[in-house]
Every structure is written in C-alpha cells, then in structure tokens.
Design a protein around this motif. Structure first.
Motif, PDB file in Angstrom:
ATOM      1  N   ALA A 150       0.820  -1.005  -0.428  1.00  0.00           N
ATOM      2  CA  ALA A 150      -0.253   0.006   0.278  1.00  0.00           C
ATOM      3  C   ALA A 150       1.009   1.293   0.000  1.00  0.00           C
ATOM      4  O   ALA A 150       0.381   2.386  -0.763  1.00  0.00           O
ATOM      5  CB  ALA A 150      -0.879   0.037   0.847  1.00  0.00           C
ATOM      6  N   ARG A 206       0.412   7.371  -2.419  1.00  0.00           N
ATOM      7  CA  ARG A 206      -0.274   7.441  -0.865  1.00  0.00           C
ATOM      8  C   ARG A 206       0.770   8.042   0.052  1.00  0.00           C
ATOM      9  O   ARG A 206       0.143   7.474   1.512  1.00  0.00           O
ATOM     10  CB  ARG A 206      -0.142   5.640  -1.002  1.00  0.00           C
ATOM     11  CG  ARG A 206      -1.642   4.953  -2.652  1.00  0.00           C
ATOM     12  CD  ARG A 206      -1.732   4.129  -2.574  1.00  0.00           C
ATOM     13  NE  ARG A 206      -2.575   3.532  -3.764  1.00  0.00           N
ATOM     14  CZ  ARG A 206      -1.705   2.008  -4.293  1.00  0.00           C
ATOM     15  NH1 ARG A 206      -1.135   1.231  -3.630  1.00  0.00           N
ATOM     16  NH2 ARG A 206      -2.583   1.653  -5.625  1.00  0.00           N
ATOM     17  N   HIS A 228      -6.451   5.298  -4.085  1.00  0.00           N
ATOM     18  CA  HIS A 228      -5.238   4.814  -3.341  1.00  0.00           C
ATOM     19  C   HIS A 228      -5.703   4.974  -1.841  1.00  0.00           C
ATOM     20  O   HIS A 228      -5.118   3.557  -1.040  1.00  0.00           O
ATOM     21  CB  HIS A 228      -4.655   6.549  -3.231  1.00  0.00           C
ATOM     22  CG  HIS A 228      -3.254   6.149  -4.751  1.00  0.00           C
ATOM     23  ND1 HIS A 228      -3.284   5.939  -4.644  1.00  0.00           N
ATOM     24  CD2 HIS A 228      -2.930   7.616  -5.073  1.00  0.00           C
ATOM     25  CE1 HIS A 228      -1.949   5.982  -6.318  1.00  0.00           C
ATOM     26  NE2 HIS A 228      -2.187   7.469  -6.095  1.00  0.00           N
ATOM     27  N   LEU A 274      -5.363   1.836   0.623  1.00  0.00           N
ATOM     28  CA  LEU A 274      -5.286   2.249   2.283  1.00  0.00           C
ATOM     29  C   LEU A 274      -5.613   1.855   2.789  1.00  0.00           C
ATOM     30  O   LEU A 274      -4.885   0.929   3.962  1.00  0.00           O
ATOM     31  CB  LEU A 274      -4.707   3.561   2.540  1.00  0.00           C
ATOM     32  CG  LEU A 274      -3.771   4.630   1.719  1.00  0.00           C
ATOM     33  CD1 LEU A 274      -3.500   5.931   2.022  1.00  0.00           C
ATOM     34  CD2 LEU A 274      -1.980   3.774   2.229  1.00  0.00           C
TER      35      LEU A 274
END
Length: 218
Positions: free
Chosen positions: A16, A22, A55, A59
């Motif tokens: 991630a 991110r 994104h 996450l």
C-alpha cells in the motif's frame, strides 16, 4: 473473510505504501486535526478525485485508513470523511500496525536515502507553519512530544540551544537504517527552523535511547 497472518498484514502495508502519492495521503491524514473530505485531499495533493479514491481504497484495505459518513443535513447522500487509523505504541495490535507502518516507510525510502532528509524537511515545514512564531528552541521543543520524543533543554555554549531527545520511538529502525531515520529527523529539524536563521545539528545515539539537537545561531 479470512484473517491475514502477521506476515501477510505487513506485506499488505508495504504494498500500500509503495506508491509515493499514498505516503503523501497518509502524511496528510495523520497530521490532520480531524477527518478530511475528498475535496480537501484532492486540493492538498493536486490529484483527481478518482485517483485519490483509488489510493484511499488501497490504504483502507491495508488497514491504514478508515472512512465515515458526515452527519449531513441537506439533500443527497452525506459525503465520506477520511482519517488515518490510530496506531498507539504499546497497544498490542495497534503497536504492531504502528511498527509495520514505520518499517514500511523506512523500506520505501531506503532505496533513495537522500530523499529521507527532503521528506523530513517538508514535514517539519508543515509543522512550523501551523505553529505560532517562537524562538528556535521552542520551535523544536514544542512538537517533540507529539513526534514521540521526551525533550529536555540543557545548558549549552553561547549562541546554541541544546535539546536532549529521549526515547526515540523509532530507535530500533534507526539503528538498522540510520541513513534513513536519522536523516528524516535531521530534515525535520531543518524544516522546523526554516527561515529562522538557525542551523540544526542532530547527534544521534549518544546513549541507547538518547539523541541531541544543537540549534546553532548562524
């Protein structure tokens, strides 16, 4: 849904956070005083709403971000608000998430260590702009507890403010990759003092859990 093992969870965090955008979103969410809306995130990052949403989904899947609906009073569906999942050291699963996140960030920066100081400088600059004007020592001392340090101001030569930084929360990672973690903290000091006419000198590991920051008037 099958629960992930510790190794799988760590790998999920690494994946991630492999994308710079991110990491930027995580930084914004962690430093925010409250929940952030999509329009605030797009304005801060310069990304499109679709890209930010993509994104955030990655996450959230890694357990780093949560979303909740605002208590809207008008027409239409209440909008989503976003926040970083709290990670408190010493808190079992939360402690592991905290360490995984820190480790993933260090690994991501290790491939390009010079960028660690730049990342720290950007971070420190944001903190400095959000704080009221103050002398150099106070600009470093005030945010230190929020960053996980126990600061102590001690006597120093003329023209220097000396702050002992006890209990670095990243000391295990710093011993492993000082070129990243210590560089990040040096950049953080640079950013906190930007435009102040003061040079920051970080002296790491004077003791197992002690670093020192000398703030020298130029």
């Amino acid at each position: 849904m099958t629960e992930m093992t510790d190794g799988e969870a760590t790998e999920s965090v690494h994946r991630a956070l492999a994308v710079p955008s991110r990491r930027r979103l995580m930084s914004l969410l962690r430093e925010a005083d409250g929940l952030l809306a999509m329009d605030e995130l797009t304005a801060a990052t310069g990304l499109s709403a679709a890209t930010v949403r993509h994104h955030l989904a990655a996450l959230a899947e890694a357990g780093l971000v949560r979303a909740e609906r605002s208590a809207g009073t008008g027409r239409g569906r209440p909008k989503l608000l976003y926040a970083a999942v709290p990670a408190v050291p010493g808190g079992g699963d939360e402690d592991r998430a905290y360490r995984d996140l820190a480790g993933a960030l260090v690994d991501a920066l290790a491939a390009d260590a010079p960028s660690a100081r730049d990342a720290g400088r950007t971070w420190g600059g944001r903190l400095a702009r959000a704080a009221p004007p103050a002398p150099a020592g106070r600009r470093v001392d005030a945010p230190a507890p929020r960053l996980g340090f126990d600061p102590e101001t001690v006597p120093a030569p003329a023209g220097t403010d000396r702050i002992l930084l006890h209990g670095c929360p990243y000391r295990e990672l710093a011993r492993k990759t000082p070129e990243v973690v210590c560089a990040l903290h040096q950049g953080l000091l640079d950013g906190l003092l930007e435009g102040d006419g003061t040079r920051a000198e970080l002296h790491p590991f004077l003791a197992p859990d002690l670093c020192r920051a000398d703030l020298v008037a130029r």
